[in-house]
Design an enzyme around this catalytic site. Structure first.
Site, PDB file in Angstrom:
ATOM      1  N   TYR A   1       3.841   9.828 -11.035  1.00 51.89           N
ATOM      2  CA  TYR A   1       2.961   8.985 -10.223  1.00 51.89           C
ATOM      3  C   TYR A   1       2.051   8.147 -11.114  1.00 51.89           C
ATOM      4  O   TYR A   1       1.863   6.947 -10.878  1.00 51.89           O
ATOM      5  CB  TYR A   1       2.142   9.879  -9.296  1.00 51.89           C
TER       6      TYR A   1
ATOM      7  N   THR B   1      -7.690  10.802   3.596  1.00 48.63           N
ATOM      8  CA  THR B   1      -6.548  10.434   4.423  1.00 48.63           C
ATOM      9  C   THR B   1      -5.691  11.675   4.682  1.00 48.63           C
ATOM     10  O   THR B   1      -5.805  12.680   3.977  1.00 48.63           O
ATOM     11  CB  THR B   1      -5.669   9.388   3.721  1.00 48.63           C
TER      12      THR B   1
ATOM     13  N   ASN C   1       0.794  -1.221   0.000  1.00 47.49           N
ATOM     14  CA  ASN C   1       0.000   0.000   0.000  1.00 47.49           C
ATOM     15  C   ASN C   1       0.830   1.277   0.000  1.00 47.49           C
ATOM     16  O   ASN C   1       0.359   2.323  -0.435  1.00 47.49           O
ATOM     17  CB  ASN C   1      -0.911  -0.021   1.243  1.00 47.49           C
TER      18      ASN C   1
ATOM     19  N   LYS D   1       1.991   4.081 -11.245  1.00 49.51           N
ATOM     20  CA  LYS D   1       0.798   3.313 -10.922  1.00 49.51           C
ATOM     21  C   LYS D   1       0.311   2.480 -12.108  1.00 49.51           C
ATOM     22  O   LYS D   1      -0.211   1.380 -11.910  1.00 49.51           O
ATOM     23  CB  LYS D   1      -0.305   4.245 -10.418  1.00 49.51           C
TER      24      LYS D   1
END
Length: 253
Positions: free
Chosen positions: A157, A192, A91, A161
């Site tokens: 990013y 988050t 994660n 991913k």
């Protein structure tokens, strides 16, 4: 439900906050012994203590997932402490580089790939053999929704991913005959600390990101954790090599 992970051992990286913490608490509440990996020692020890205080089993191992020796030590700790490994949730991840591709610093490019993609490669290298030795199990890699769609200003990013999705599918094919499943989590925005410190730092920012999701909001960590727990459990025993969305409809557009 309460004993879905009874006698099982689950490894979670990025386990000190957000989705990682929520998954750790969820599977621990369903009977798993949880091995927590993260860089923050105090926060990691606190999550482990919270699990033990609730009657569960937990071990925190300080881990920098960009360092293969740390990832190997985390996996080895699960086996040495609890005797086996049954599931792993890779994660840990974050965005380092923001801006147009032409302006991205090479160091930031490499940092995003190391944290978000190479770390998953390290996890798979060590988790697949450990899971196979335990008779099989499940790996879930957090690819986010940007693993299947594009977005400007965060190209490193996005590239990392997308790589996670491809790596997951390749690993799933390689490990299927060993009883090891591997899937990619395609999650939408989640409320988050990391989210609020980046794209959603202001109420206006949160609203703008929420509006990208047809359901009109972002997810709670607990909503994501419920889906992760299913994919890590034996209830998803025929699911492998998939990129699975829990994204409020984001990728359906």
């Amino acid at each position: 439900m309460a004993t879905r992970f009874a006698e099982q051992v689950v490894l979670v990286t990025g386990a000190t906050s957000g989705v990682g913490k929520a998954v750790a608490l969820r599977v621990a509440g369903e009977g798993a012994a949880v091995v927590l990996g993260a860089r923050g020692k105090d926060a990691g020890e606190q999550v482990a203590a919270d699990i033990r205080a609730a009657g569960g089993r937990a071990l925190f191992v300080p881990t920098d997932v960009t360092v293969e020796q740390d990832v190997a030590r985390l996996t080895d700790a699960a086996v040495s402490e609890f005797g086996r490994l049954d599931a792993a949730f890779n994660n840990a991840g974050a965005v380092h580089a923001f801006g147009p591709v032409a302006e991205i610093d090479e160091a930031d490019w490499r940092a995003d790939l190391e944290l978000n993609l190479t770390s998953v490669f390290y996890g798979l290298r060590h988790q697949v053999p450990a899971l196979a030795a335990s008779g099989g199990g499940a790996i879930l890699n957090n690819a986010s929704n940007l693993g299947v769609v594009g977005m400007g200003s965060v190209a490193p990013y996005v590239a990392a991913k997308h790589g996670v999705v491809g790596l997951t599918r390749a690993a799933a094919l390689e490990a299927a005959d060993q009883g090891v499943r591997a899937n990619a989590l395609v999650s939408g925005a989640v409320d988050t600390p990391a989210f609020r410190n980046s794209m959603g730092a202001t109420p206006e920012g949160v609203a703008a990101i929420a509006a990208l999701h047809p359901l009109g909001r972002i997810a709670t960590p607990e909503e994501i954790a419920s889906f992760c727990a299913y994919l890590l459990s034996g209830e998803a025993s025929f699911v492998t090599g998939a990129a699975l969305a829990i994204d409020g409809g984001f990728t359906a557009r």
